[in-house]
Scaffold this active site. Sequence first.
Site, PDB file in Angstrom:
ATOM      1  N   LYS A  17       6.522  13.384  -5.870  1.00 47.61           N
ATOM      2  CA  LYS A  17       6.091  12.510  -6.953  1.00 47.61           C
ATOM      3  C   LYS A  17       5.739  13.372  -8.167  1.00 47.61           C
ATOM      4  O   LYS A  17       5.062  14.389  -8.025  1.00 47.61           O
ATOM      5  CB  LYS A  17       4.867  11.706  -6.469  1.00 47.61           C
ATOM      6  CG  LYS A  17       4.721  10.373  -7.128  1.00 47.61           C
ATOM      7  CD  LYS A  17       3.849   9.435  -6.325  1.00 47.61           C
ATOM      8  CE  LYS A  17       3.530   8.220  -7.152  1.00 47.61           C
ATOM      9  NZ  LYS A  17       2.920   7.145  -6.390  1.00 47.61           N
ATOM     10  N   GLU A  35      -1.975  -6.502   2.200  1.00 49.44           N
ATOM     11  CA  GLU A  35      -3.008  -7.437   1.742  1.00 49.44           C
ATOM     12  C   GLU A  35      -3.340  -8.482   2.801  1.00 49.44           C
ATOM     13  O   GLU A  35      -4.503  -8.868   2.957  1.00 49.44           O
ATOM     14  CB  GLU A  35      -2.541  -8.127   0.456  1.00 49.44           C
ATOM     15  CG  GLU A  35      -2.543  -7.235  -0.779  1.00 49.44           C
ATOM     16  CD  GLU A  35      -1.329  -6.313  -0.888  1.00 49.44           C
ATOM     17  OE1 GLU A  35      -0.401  -6.448  -0.065  1.00 49.44           O
ATOM     18  OE2 GLU A  35      -1.323  -5.456  -1.793  1.00 49.44           O
ATOM     19  N   ARG A  63      -0.312 -12.627  -1.877  1.00 49.45           N
ATOM     20  CA  ARG A  63       0.295 -12.295  -0.594  1.00 49.45           C
ATOM     21  C   ARG A  63      -0.524 -12.827   0.586  1.00 49.45           C
ATOM     22  O   ARG A  63       0.004 -13.038   1.660  1.00 49.45           O
ATOM     23  CB  ARG A  63       0.350 -10.763  -0.437  1.00 49.45           C
ATOM     24  CG  ARG A  63       1.445 -10.083  -1.164  1.00 49.45           C
ATOM     25  CD  ARG A  63       2.703 -10.148  -0.345  1.00 49.45           C
ATOM     26  NE  ARG A  63       3.867  -9.873  -1.147  1.00 49.45           N
ATOM     27  CZ  ARG A  63       4.464  -8.687  -1.208  1.00 49.45           C
ATOM     28  NH1 ARG A  63       4.004  -7.683  -0.523  1.00 49.45           N
ATOM     29  NH2 ARG A  63       5.531  -8.534  -1.966  1.00 49.45           N
TER      30      ARG A  63
HETATM   31  C1  LIG Z   1       1.988  -6.107  -2.776  1.00 48.48           C
HETATM   32  C2  LIG Z   1       1.581  -4.945  -3.634  1.00 48.48           C
HETATM   33  N1  LIG Z   1       0.388  -4.364  -3.427  1.00 48.48           N
HETATM   34  C3  LIG Z   1       0.011  -3.322  -4.199  1.00 48.48           C
HETATM   35  C4  LIG Z   1       0.828  -2.846  -5.178  1.00 48.48           C
HETATM   36  C5  LIG Z   1       0.357  -1.735  -6.095  1.00 48.48           C
HETATM   37  N2  LIG Z   1       1.222  -0.553  -5.962  1.00 48.48           N
HETATM   38  C6  LIG Z   1       2.168  -0.280  -6.861  1.00 48.48           C
HETATM   39  S1  LIG Z   1       3.027   1.076  -6.498  1.00 48.48           S
HETATM   40  C7  LIG Z   1       2.132   1.348  -5.108  1.00 48.48           C
HETATM   41  C8  LIG Z   1       2.438   2.524  -4.255  1.00 48.48           C
HETATM   42  C9  LIG Z   1       3.847   2.538  -3.831  1.00 48.48           C
HETATM   43  O1  LIG Z   1       4.100   3.692  -3.097  1.00 48.48           O
HETATM   44  P1  LIG Z   1       5.571   4.052  -2.687  1.00 48.48           P
HETATM   45  O2  LIG Z   1       6.281   2.839  -2.232  1.00 48.48           O
HETATM   46  O3  LIG Z   1       5.505   5.186  -1.738  1.00 48.48           O
HETATM   47  O4  LIG Z   1       6.262   4.478  -4.035  1.00 48.48           O
HETATM   48  P2  LIG Z   1       6.025   5.825  -4.907  1.00 48.48           P
HETATM   49  O5  LIG Z   1       5.237   5.402  -6.100  1.00 48.48           O
HETATM   50  O6  LIG Z   1       5.299   6.808  -4.061  1.00 48.48           O
HETATM   51  O7  LIG Z   1       7.387   6.267  -5.272  1.00 48.48           O
HETATM   52  C10 LIG Z   1       1.150   0.364  -4.953  1.00 48.48           C
HETATM   53  C11 LIG Z   1       0.161   0.312  -3.879  1.00 48.48           C
HETATM   54  C12 LIG Z   1       2.059  -3.502  -5.359  1.00 48.48           C
HETATM   55  N3  LIG Z   1       2.907  -3.142  -6.319  1.00 48.48           N
HETATM   56  N4  LIG Z   1       2.411  -4.530  -4.573  1.00 48.48           N
END
Ligand SMILES: Cc1ncc(C[n+]2csc(CCOP(=O)(O)OP(=O)(O)O)c2C)c(N)n1
Length: 616
Positions: free
Chosen positions: A282, A361, A389
């Site tokens: 990242k 969630e 959700r």
């Molecule tokens: C249902 C939901 N809960 C929380 C989020 C907030 N959120 C956005 S990105 C993220 C982390 C995603 O991690 P990953 O899939 O590993 O992607 P990366 O950013 O590491 O590439 C979260 C928790 C969301 N977008 N959707």
Amino acid sequence: MSILDGIDKPKDVIALTIEQRMDLADEIRQRIIDVVSHTGGHLASSLGVVELTVALLSVFDPGVDRIIWDVGHQSYPWKLLTGRKERFHTIRQSGGLSGFPKREESPYDVFGTGHSSTSISAAVGFALARDLTGSTERVVSVIGDGAMTGGMALEGLNHLGHLGTQVLIILNDNEMSISPNVGALSKHLTRLITDPRYNRLKTDVWNALGRLPSLGERVRIAAHAVTAGLKKTLVTPATLFDDFGVRYIGPVPGHDLAALTGVLLRVRDIPGPVLLHVQTRKGKGFEPAEKDATGYHGVSVSPSRPGVGESFTSAFSRAMVDLGREDERIVAVTAAMPDGTGLSEFASEFPKRFMDVGIAEQHAVTFACGLAFGGLKPVVAIYSTFLQRALDQVIHDAALQKAPIVLALDRGGLVGEDGPTHHGAFDISLLLPVPNLRMGAPRSCGMLVKMLGAAVAFEEGPTAIRYPRGRAPDVVLETMDIPPPGTGHLLRDGRDILMIGVGVMALAAVQAADLLEEAGISASVFDPVWLKPAPVEQITDLASRHRAILTIEEGSLEGGFGHHILSLLSDSSVPIRCLGLPDSYQRHADRQELLTDVGLDPASIANVAAAMVKGE
Ligand SMILES: Cc1ncc(C[n+]2csc(CCOP(=O)(O)OP(=O)(O)O)c2C)c(N)n1
């Protein structure tokens, strides 16, 4: 001319040499850093998938194949390469590109997103539609290790393994959600990366698969049998994915463009479900973001937002630490958002009483019910948009059983630049019909702190507290005590019109009342404080001594608090109008601009109130 400038359509990538593609990756990275430093946005995740995006466009045809990005916050390189580079500098700005994939924005964004863990389900749908209609496109889901912790991803995987049709899942594993990823799945992925037995398998599978496309079907099946046999004899722990019927391949280094392209070429025509485990970093290529991927997940450049004092999130953060010190039964739950929701301070002071459950969630809410019935006092901090959700868990697990949990709903209302996927528009309308549930909306940080204290003391039933993004409007009012549920605060006592403002909209109503006063109109302002149970007696009483009533809420009008008041006063002859979010999705732009858009700024509120008083 730079290489990026020469890319007008995605197919232009294929014409480049591997060296040019590497240079292109550098240019993309630089462009993203330059633009995001002006616009803000999701920097670290996008920097992590630059090579992956270039490799995908080197191997797949996005005009035909379906590439689905999970969450979508990492789609900036995709936007740059799929015909949107001229508008890229407008990303997340009013009237500009969305910060997420969006079907209306481009034919290459085949599935819109913003909430996580949906891509596998969508991919399975695309794949089955392909199979049933007899077409031949390939379907790809690109999903992060964080998003993989969401229940929906597993539901999709379960169905896909059963169907056995072609879908390539690219697991973009950077070991980070927004914060470090958590949970058993995350440990499983680490094992796949670090266990040398998998690495040996990887080599064997590459060798076998590398020859596959040129071989006939029977040889292909035989080769698969060989690799399956290898797995049984040489490799002890099977991967979770293989057990689901999804062939696991990897791990592959995600920033080695040549290797990644080669691997994608090999796996793209495997007929069944495949999961390709790609290791990325990242923030790759931008040192500050590599060092602090959480801090650079979402970069904000907005000048300090208007309003007074601290943000609601930081008031919540402070209150949780204070409450935690007073009562050791208080525990905090987050679904992968410790920083965003303001729980990090609580987590560092009370690590054992803090639970990050991953992007889950639904689990968070039901898990909290178990905690509550087990004698603890759980506070689930969750953005309003993500609570959507877990609606059934609130209805079926928490409210029906009267579980004493607290739902701290941050970002209730318009969030601004993240746009329609993230606006907290629906919480009031969704939660008002739920029996046994209390719902409050503090108008200031001081009241949020007090309301949270009141909420954790309730011994029966769930309590939802919704508060907006940012700070309270610049209205100085003495912080009053939290009245009992079913009672609100009369903030202004006037004669002509009663304005009922929910949460910070009570303060906008006070500002509107000042404007009305200048025009010779005397307005009352009532803050219900509690939306459920609503302060029925006070409102009925106030209604009887005003000529008009205006309700104001930063939430969906349909089924919202205003509609609740309308039905409450349906026998009254006093004209009532409701202000709130119309029956449409709100665009992305600065929050203040959006509030004006929908008529929730003090001047617009005053205009409607004045017209009502004049009988217009
Ligand atoms: C249902 C939901 N809960 C929380 C989020 C907030 N959120 C956005 S990105 C993220 C982390 C995603 O991690 P990953 O899939 O590993 O992607 P990366 O950013 O590491 O590439 C979260 C928790 C969301 N977008 N959707």
